[in-house]
Design an enzyme around this catalytic site. Sequence first.
Site, PDB file in Angstrom:
ATOM      1  N   GLY A   1      11.245   8.129   9.208  1.00  0.00           N
ATOM      2  CA  GLY A   1      11.817   8.394   7.880  1.00  0.00           C
ATOM      3  C   GLY A   1      10.751   8.582   6.810  1.00  0.00           C
ATOM      4  O   GLY A   1      10.781   9.538   6.028  1.00  0.00           O
TER       5      GLY A   1
ATOM      6  N   HIS B   1      -2.516   0.054 -20.595  1.00  0.00           N
ATOM      7  CA  HIS B   1      -1.896  -0.645 -21.727  1.00  0.00           C
ATOM      8  C   HIS B   1      -0.818  -1.608 -21.258  1.00  0.00           C
ATOM      9  O   HIS B   1      -0.003  -2.049 -22.063  1.00  0.00           O
ATOM     10  CB  HIS B   1      -1.342   0.379 -22.723  1.00  0.00           C
ATOM     11  CG  HIS B   1      -2.431   1.268 -23.250  1.00  0.00           C
ATOM     12  ND1 HIS B   1      -3.199   0.924 -24.343  1.00  0.00           N
ATOM     13  CD2 HIS B   1      -2.933   2.436 -22.787  1.00  0.00           C
ATOM     14  CE1 HIS B   1      -4.103   1.877 -24.550  1.00  0.00           C
ATOM     15  NE2 HIS B   1      -3.969   2.797 -23.608  1.00  0.00           N
TER      16      HIS B   1
ATOM     17  N   GLU C   1      23.730   2.930   1.701  1.00  0.00           N
ATOM     18  CA  GLU C   1      23.578   3.464   0.348  1.00  0.00           C
ATOM     19  C   GLU C   1      23.888   4.960   0.319  1.00  0.00           C
ATOM     20  O   GLU C   1      24.651   5.449  -0.524  1.00  0.00           O
ATOM     21  CB  GLU C   1      22.124   3.269  -0.143  1.00  0.00           C
ATOM     22  CG  GLU C   1      21.735   1.838  -0.420  1.00  0.00           C
ATOM     23  CD  GLU C   1      21.176   1.128   0.802  1.00  0.00           C
ATOM     24  OE1 GLU C   1      21.466   1.563   1.950  1.00  0.00           O
ATOM     25  OE2 GLU C   1      20.458   0.127   0.610  1.00  0.00           O
TER      26      GLU C   1
ATOM     27  N   LYS D   1      20.241  -6.033   5.895  1.00  0.00           N
ATOM     28  CA  LYS D   1      21.361  -5.078   5.967  1.00  0.00           C
ATOM     29  C   LYS D   1      22.558  -5.742   6.641  1.00  0.00           C
ATOM     30  O   LYS D   1      23.694  -5.635   6.182  1.00  0.00           O
ATOM     31  CB  LYS D   1      20.962  -3.846   6.787  1.00  0.00           C
ATOM     32  CG  LYS D   1      19.987  -2.910   6.107  1.00  0.00           C
ATOM     33  CD  LYS D   1      19.779  -1.671   6.986  1.00  0.00           C
ATOM     34  CE  LYS D   1      18.618  -0.827   6.506  1.00  0.00           C
ATOM     35  NZ  LYS D   1      18.305   0.287   7.381  1.00  0.00           N
TER      36      LYS D   1
ATOM     37  N   GLU E   1       5.897  -0.440   4.659  1.00  0.00           N
ATOM     38  CA  GLU E   1       6.897  -0.405   5.729  1.00  0.00           C
ATOM     39  C   GLU E   1       6.201  -0.134   7.066  1.00  0.00           C
ATOM     40  O   GLU E   1       6.660  -0.573   8.112  1.00  0.00           O
ATOM     41  CB  GLU E   1       7.960   0.665   5.443  1.00  0.00           C
ATOM     42  CG  GLU E   1       9.217   0.475   6.274  1.00  0.00           C
ATOM     43  CD  GLU E   1      10.414   1.294   5.810  1.00  0.00           C
ATOM     44  OE1 GLU E   1      11.537   0.822   5.890  1.00  0.00           O
ATOM     45  OE2 GLU E   1      10.217   2.436   5.369  1.00  0.00           O
TER      46      GLU E   1
ATOM     47  N   LYS F   1      18.127  10.183   7.928  1.00  0.00           N
ATOM     48  CA  LYS F   1      17.730  10.369   9.326  1.00  0.00           C
ATOM     49  C   LYS F   1      18.858   9.904  10.252  1.00  0.00           C
ATOM     50  O   LYS F   1      19.240  10.608  11.180  1.00  0.00           O
ATOM     51  CB  LYS F   1      16.441   9.587   9.602  1.00  0.00           C
ATOM     52  CG  LYS F   1      15.991   9.701  11.034  1.00  0.00           C
ATOM     53  CD  LYS F   1      14.663   9.024  11.284  1.00  0.00           C
ATOM     54  CE  LYS F   1      14.366   9.051  12.780  1.00  0.00           C
ATOM     55  NZ  LYS F   1      13.120   8.404  13.138  1.00  0.00           N
TER      56      LYS F   1
END
Length: 545
Positions: free
Chosen positions: A263, A380, A210, A509, A349, A204
Amino acid sequence: MSDTVAAAWRAVEREGERLRTLSLRTLFARAPERFASFSFGHEDLLVDLSKEKVDRPALDALLALAEAAELPAWREALFTGRRVNATEDRAALHMALRGGTDPDVAVGGSAVLPEVEEVRERFLAFARDVRSGRYGACGGGPFTDVLHIGIGGSHLGPEMAVRALRPDHDGPRVHFVSNVDGSDLADASARLDPARTLVLVASKTFTTLETMTNARSARRWLEGAVAGRAAAHMAAISSNVEAAADFGIEGDRVFGFRDWVGGRYSLWSAVGLPVAIAVGPDRFRALLAGAAAMDRHFRGAPLERNLPVLMGLMSVWRRNVMGWPSVALIPYDQRLGRFPAYVQQLAMESNGKRVARDGTPAARPTAPVVWGEPGTNAQHSFFQLLHQGTDVVPVEFIIAAEARNAVGGDHHRLLVANCLAQGQALAFGRTGEEAQRAPTASGAAGPDADRLAPHRSFPGDRPSTTVAHRRLDARTLGRLIALYEHRVFVESVLWGVNPFDQWGVELGKALAERLQPALAGAPLPAGTDSSTAGLVVHLRRSAAG
Ligand code: F6P
């Protein structure tokens, strides 16, 4: 908080006091027809709340709370493009991307649909061209593979949907890279031929560390095969079209969207391009149409029959009245394997907030921890704790009536039976006496059965919701996602928080950016705490061998 809202909360809490002492066994004994009273539908979608610890008076009190909190007015503000995201001064109009709003919906006086439709036609035409080979590799031939780079909301939705719709794949293979850990890109690209791969960069902001790091590395990887023409093997999806153009991607392969698309709500925009490439524009439109059908239901159905409203009220009931801080989302569907991760971002978020819309401390605990894995695998691994652990974790099951695979045999019947059985076991458990009577695997009886009874008894009284649908196709997936989106919005109204911002992701960040040079040998930023400083030095030495 207004007096009306405070009074409505008190009424809900009184219902909670009463119900805390009544087990699900008792509730079912008193009202054996609970399923008829507490299951609600939309088309073939059924939401069964009968195994939740509520009864009619409790549900009525919750509905009164929704009215007192002005949920209908907030819902209308959302759908009509009001700036419900006040901290960022933005609307939240993701429904417009799928035709779920009025045709003349506008933001800042400008109608939004003409641009939405123009971009949609453009990115769906691009998907069609990639699928047919009309837009192909620069050395000739169609793209065999698509590598989608993005993170968070620019990754989880497309990855989840591509996996969910696997039986409909008839386009190039689609792969995903999100983590800045180079292993993600290394492992994904190792299987691919860069000369036949199209790279999509979805962000966006087009600034996310990243994604931009992966995009630059992917461009180098492409350059190795198609020197000087890597940009022809790339397309971008962003609300920052200038930055995408600066990155070197031609304008006709840059697909934009507006800042009023959050986002984690962006799958419906060009962020869904990998889905359209995998399953084709028609099925992508079916995904949108399914979500729009849920939009209409959410906007128009009375609160007492409104699925996102009822599920949102259940969240509030469990979290604030019963005090349960987490919820397990368990799709009995291998192809919905990434649905819990998708909903996790959506819910946590959006509503993981400690202050209310006006900046004052939130009056009550907000979003629970959402987590999960597909069943039957989950049975399991962690179901032991859900059945016999010391904490109550409400469970949400998702199950299809019909399989979408050609394996046949007993598979789907067994899957459904296991899903239903888990809900039963959680709700009704097994008393010590029943455990004594029930044969053990080794056939133990007498004193051994007595000794084992406490271990083999289940407390029960553990709530669950079951969401059932006919079969997992694009339209149904759209409805399911929109159901959860709107449920998160309902929760936000009741908690009084803004679900459309995410300031909490910023600090980490910024700190990472400050620390990064130190890992390459530069001095540590002034004032670094001894723990972090010690770890930096240790990792630097360890990397140096
Ligand atoms: O760090 C959180 C976040 O901002 C999410 O809200 C978002 O979905 C993700 O990062 C990716 O952001 P972008 O699409 O701008 O790269």
